[in-house]
Design a protein around this motif. Structure first.
Motif, PDB file in Angstrom:
ATOM      1  N   LYS A 113       0.833  -1.201   0.000  1.00 23.13           N
ATOM      2  CA  LYS A 113       0.000   0.000   0.000  1.00 23.13           C
ATOM      3  C   LYS A 113       0.870   1.255   0.000  1.00 23.13           C
TER       4      LYS A 113
ATOM      5  N   TRP B 286      -3.964   2.240   7.235  1.00 17.11           N
ATOM      6  CA  TRP B 286      -3.871   2.183   5.775  1.00 17.11           C
ATOM      7  C   TRP B 286      -5.106   1.543   5.126  1.00 17.11           C
TER       8      TRP B 286
ATOM      9  N   GLN C 176      -6.299   0.137  -2.889  1.00 23.54           N
ATOM     10  CA  GLN C 176      -7.298   0.286  -1.841  1.00 23.54           C
ATOM     11  C   GLN C 176      -7.510  -1.033  -1.110  1.00 23.54           C
TER      12      GLN C 176
END
Length: 500
Positions: free
Chosen positions: A76, A104, A83
């Motif tokens: 990420k 995150w 996503q």
């Protein structure tokens, strides 16, 4: 996000837990593909969107989730446009905790608002901040959502969501809510539409499937539904999971026995053979009631294969209680048992009970139970040798099929059978007739080619699906119960929501 943008974005869904979660993941996939996403290939380095569909019934469920999320953190960081979404039972339970421990994560959604997944992903992308939206009650019955079904020839059909039971070891009712039934006409309409697409086997699905009707005020609604499924032309096999002994009435047994396409298979969770432990579990039946059901089912359907769930080491369980469980196993002669070592479900009454059993005691009892059930399963399978069985050819059942030049399928009673590959083409969804020559505890073998092969609409549907541009294989699915079309036995020491 425009449709063109979405077409460039791939998704992966990782599913944990019970068959309800598996079916919810099919809906998530359908929603994402309806919004223009494409499934990530198996060998891809990483999907643009990774969705975790979580389970909360195990003590270490959160550790598993955060471990998986931690592995994605570097990816990420390297790909800011990636996503991560977390849904399912643990999301329903922990909500803000997830984004606090794993900042995150982009989206957190619950069991009641699966349909919001694409919108929440888009909102998180535009606003560049996490979206946490967990509905407290069902917004729309999930079966109204788009669905990407994993099998061309077999399908889940939900009859209800939620559960009205209060078992002390189970947190599912708190997360899925009270039982809500679908209208019978909607269930049958979905089933008929599936049959029109080529599906020949359905499994009626509910957290407590045979309680169907309590929400609509008809105590015989489930038996009527089974009989109605028997009138659907082209529907060859009907199964259901999972019933509860409390609600398993004589009219259901009669409907099973008298409806030709309802298969002679029953999964009836026992949990414990001790009436004292059953009371502590808040299970509304006792040993005598359970064995009476088994006796009635066997009288009506002598060839029925009965499986069960058993929990070993529930708080306060004595050696005498455990011996009662072994007694029921010997009397019932289950074809298969999914056995679990008790572990605390956070938020359940049992987690706070006195008399938690030491791990080594639970392990030793568990090993004795498994050994007994293995012996019984093998003896029951040996009774199938010499029989001629009709199999629905399955996809992905036999892990060694390529090496052994065999195919695999399920008998009417759901026993797994590996059979010699015939000269003619046989597709998943087709039906073969085989003679059983060998039995092992968990499968049967037909060493000669099939006596006959029947090409079916289901096989045609499978062929059409695979004639299109090749669809990537399912991603990261870790199931608590057999999946439709490709069922596999539960790992012996893991659990899932289907412990009703």
């Amino acid at each position: 996000m425009t449709a063109q943008d979405a077409l460039e974005r791939s998704y992966e869904i990782r599913t944990f837990g019970c068959q309800m979660n598996v079916h919810d993941s099919e809906r998530m996939a359908g929603l994402l593909e309806d919004a223009g996403y494409v499934r990530a290939p198996r060998d891809a380095d990483g999907a643009d969107v990774v969705v975790f569909n979580t389970c909360a019934v195990r003590e270490n469920a959160d550790n598993r989730l955060y471990g998986n999320l931690g592995q994605l953190a570097p990816k990420k960081a390297a790909r800011p446009d990636m996503q991560i979404a977390v849904g399912g039972c643990l999301a329903q339970k922990d909500r803000e905790t997830i984004t606090r421990k794993a900042p995150w994560v982009d989206v957190v959604f619950g069991t009641h608002n699966v349909g919001k997944l694409p919108v929440l992903l888009e909102r998180a992308r535009i606003q560049e901040e996490a979206q946490v939206e967990v509905a407290e009650s069902l917004e729309a019955f999930p079966s109204t959502l788009p669905t990407r079904r994993e099998s061309a020839y077999a399908a889940w059909v939900s009859v209800s969501v939620g559960c009205n039971n209060t078992c002390t070891f189970c947190i599912v009712p708190q997360l899925r809510g009270k039982e809500k039934d679908r209208r019978p006409g909607d269930i049958l309409a979905e089933t008929e539409a599936l049959v029109a697409e080529g599906v020949t086997e359905i499994t009626l699905l509910g957290q407590n499937v045979n309680a169907y009707g309590s929400d609509i005020g008809d105590p015989e609604a489930f038996s009527k539904l089974l009989r109605a499924c028997g009138r659907i032309e082209g529907l060859e096999r009907v199964r259901f999971t999972s019933p509860h002994p409390r609600d398993f009435t004589d009219d259901v047994i009669a409907a099973m026995a008298e409806t030709p396409n309802v298969m002679p298979q029953l999964h009836m969770p026992l949990q414990s053979g001790s009436s004292r432990v059953l009371k502590a579990m808040r299970r509304s039946y006792r040993q005598e009631r359970f064995l009476d059901i088994i006796e009635k089912v066997r009288a009506a359907m002598p060839e029925a294969a009965i499986s069960t769930d058993i929990i070993v080491g529930f708080p306060g369980e004595t050696e005498e209680d455990f011996q009662e469980t072994l007694h029921v196993v010997r009397e019932a002669r289950f074809a298969q048992a999914f056995t679990f070592q008790y572990s605390k479900r956070p938020g359940t009454p049992a987690a706070e009970m006195d008399g938690q059993i030491p791990k080594q005691v639970v392990q030793e009892r568990y090993e004795r139970l498994v050994a007994l059930q293995e012996e019984i399963s093998w003896e029951e399978n040996k009774k199938q040798v010499g029989r001629t069985l009709e199999l629905l050819v399955a996809e992905g059942e036999g892990r060694k099929d390529d090496a052994t030049r065999r195919l695999s399928g399920r008998a009417p009673d759901s026993r797994l059978v590996h059979f010699a590959r015939p000269e003619e083409d046989v597709r998943p969804g087709d039906v073969v007739t085989v003679g059983i020559t060998y039995a092992a505890p968990h499968h049967l073998l037909a060493e000669a080619p099939p006596v006959s092969v029947r090409r079916t609409r289901a096989g045609d549907a499978w062929e059409r699906r695979h004639a299109a541009p090749e669809a990537p294989a399912p991603q990261g699915v870790m199931l608590g119960l057999p999946a439709i079309g490709v069922p596999e036995p539960l790992p012996a020491d893991t659990g899932g929501c289907n412990v009703c």
